[in-house]
Design a protein around this motif. Structure first.
Motif, short mmCIF file in Angstrom:
data_model
loop_
_atom_site.label_atom_id
_atom_site.label_comp_id
_atom_site.label_asym_id
_atom_site.label_seq_id
_atom_site.Cartn_x
_atom_site.Cartn_y
_atom_site.Cartn_z
N ARG A 179 9.28 -76.84 78.34
CA ARG A 179 10.45 -76.69 77.49
C ARG A 179 11.71 -76.82 78.34
NH1 ARG A 179 6.72 -72.61 75.87
NH2 ARG A 179 5.88 -73.07 73.82
N HIS A 220 1.48 -80.65 82.28
CA HIS A 220 1.89 -79.66 81.30
C HIS A 220 3.24 -80.05 80.72
CE1 HIS A 220 -1.11 -76.45 81.78
NE2 HIS A 220 -1.13 -76.77 83.06
N ALA A 273 4.12 -75.41 78.44
CA ALA A 273 3.46 -75.55 77.14
C ALA A 273 2.06 -76.15 77.32
CB ALA A 273 4.33 -76.40 76.21
N GLU A 274 1.62 -76.95 76.36
CA GLU A 274 0.26 -77.48 76.36
C GLU A 274 0.02 -78.40 77.57
OE1 GLU A 274 2.91 -80.19 73.94
OE2 GLU A 274 2.54 -78.03 74.07
N GLY A 275 -1.24 -78.51 77.96
CA GLY A 275 -1.59 -79.31 79.13
C GLY A 275 -2.52 -80.46 78.78
N TYR A 276 -2.43 -81.54 79.56
CA TYR A 276 -3.27 -82.73 79.36
C TYR A 276 -3.79 -83.20 80.71
CZ TYR A 276 -0.51 -82.75 75.04
OH TYR A 276 0.11 -82.39 73.87
N TYR A 277 -5.06 -83.62 80.75
CA TYR A 277 -5.60 -84.22 81.96
C TYR A 277 -5.08 -85.65 82.09
CZ TYR A 277 -8.98 -80.42 82.50
OH TYR A 277 -9.57 -79.20 82.69
N TRP A 282 7.69 -88.71 75.18
CA TRP A 282 6.59 -88.27 74.31
C TRP A 282 7.13 -88.01 72.91
CZ3 TRP A 282 1.36 -87.73 75.34
CH2 TRP A 282 0.60 -87.05 74.39
#
Length: 240
Positions: free
Chosen positions: A103, A100, A45-49, A81
Motif C-alpha cells: 500500500r 508482495h 498486502a497479498e503475495g505472488y510467486y 497492476w
C-alpha cells in the motif's frame, strides 16, 4: 497541460494503455534494498510467486534470490497492476522470489485518532500482562490450531447437507473448546492478585477495563450474524 472539461469523455484504447511511457508497465523496477524490519507490516498486502520466463531469465532470477538471501534485505519495487502503478516488496521464500503488493503511505490510516484516553497502570498490572505473554510464547505458528479453518469445514458440511436435502448441522448447546481459550482479563486479575498478595496487600485486583479492538483500516465493512451487527474499519482508504 490540457485537462478535459467537466463531463467530457476521453476514449483510451487497450493498445494505448499498453504503450504508455511508463517504465513499470511491462516490468518490475527495483528502486531500493532495505531491511525487512523497516517496512511497516500494515503496508504489505497479498503475495505472488515470481517465475523466471525461460532459461535466459533463470540466471538473473537466481542471482537476485541469492543476493537477497545473503543480504537479509528485501527489495522495494514498482510495477503496474490492474490499471495502476503499485509499490511492491520482493523477498525470498525457499527457492522462489515472492512479490508482495504494498500500500502507498497515504493509504495507511493514522492510528492517533484511535488511541484511547490516558489510563493509569501500575507495574504489577504490566508485569502480569508480560508474564501472561511469556507463558504463551512459542517459536512459531506451527500447530494444528493454526492449520485448520474450522469455519470453512463447517460451511462445507452445511453445503453437503443441503445438497443431500438434509437439515444442516447446528452448533451444540455447549461446545467443547478445541484449543486454549484465553480470558485476558481473568488472567491479568489473577496475576495482579498474586503479586499484591505477596506484598501483603488486598487480593482484590484493580485492573482497568481493556479498550475495544479497532482495526487500522480506512474502509468500513459490515458483517451481520444472529441479528447482531459488528462494524470493522478497513486497513486502507482505497482498495489495495
Amino acid at each position: 497541460m490540457t485537462t478535459p472539461s467537466k463531463g467530457q469523455v476521453i476514449a483510451v484504447t487497450d493498445e494505448e494503455l499498453r504503450e504508455m511511457p511508463l517504465p513499470t508497465a511491462k516490468a518490475i523496477e527495483i528502486h531500493a534494498f532495505v531491511p525487512a524490519s523497516s517496512i511497516d507490516p500494515l503496508m504489505i498486502a497479498e503475495g505472488y510467486y515470481l517465475q523466471a520466463k525461460g532459461q535466459v531469465a533463470a540466471k538473473p532470477y537466481v542471482l537476485l534470490r541469492k543476493a537477497l538471501e545473503r543480504s537479509s534485505q528485501v527489495a522495494v519495487a514498482k510495477y503496474a497492476w490492474s490499471g495502476r502503478e503499485r509499490l511492491g516488496l520482493l523477498r525470498v521464500r525457499g527457492d522462489a522470489i515472492v512479490l508482495h503488493a504494498m500500500r502507498w503511505p497515504d493509504e495507511i490510516r493514522d492510528p492517533a485518532e484511535l488511541a484511547p484516553e490516558a489510563v493509569e497502570l501500575d507495574e504489577d498490572e504490566v508485569a502480569g500482562a508480560r508474564a501472561l505473554i511469556d507463558s504463551m510464547t512459542r517459536d512459531g505458528i506451527e500447530g494444528a490450531e493454526f492449520a485448520v479453518d474450522a469455519y470453512t469445514e463447517a460451511l462445507e458440511r452445511v453445503i453437503e447437507a443441503k445438497l443431500e436435502h438434509r437439515a444442516p448441522p447446528v452448533a451444540p448447546a455447549a461446545a467443547e473448546p478445541t484449543g486454549r481459550v484465553l480470558d485476558l482479563m481473568a488472567a491479568l486479575e489473577e496475576s495482579v492478585a498474586k503479586a499484591k498478595a505477596s506484598r501483603g496487600e488486598s487480593r482484590e485486583a484493580d485492573v482497568h477495563e481493556l479498550p475495544k479492538k479497532k482495526s487500522a483500516a480506512r474502509k468500513t465493512a459490515k458483517k451481520t450474524a444472529a441479528k447482531k451487527t459488528v462494524t470493522k474499519k478497513a486497513a486502507t482508504k482505497r482498495g489495495a
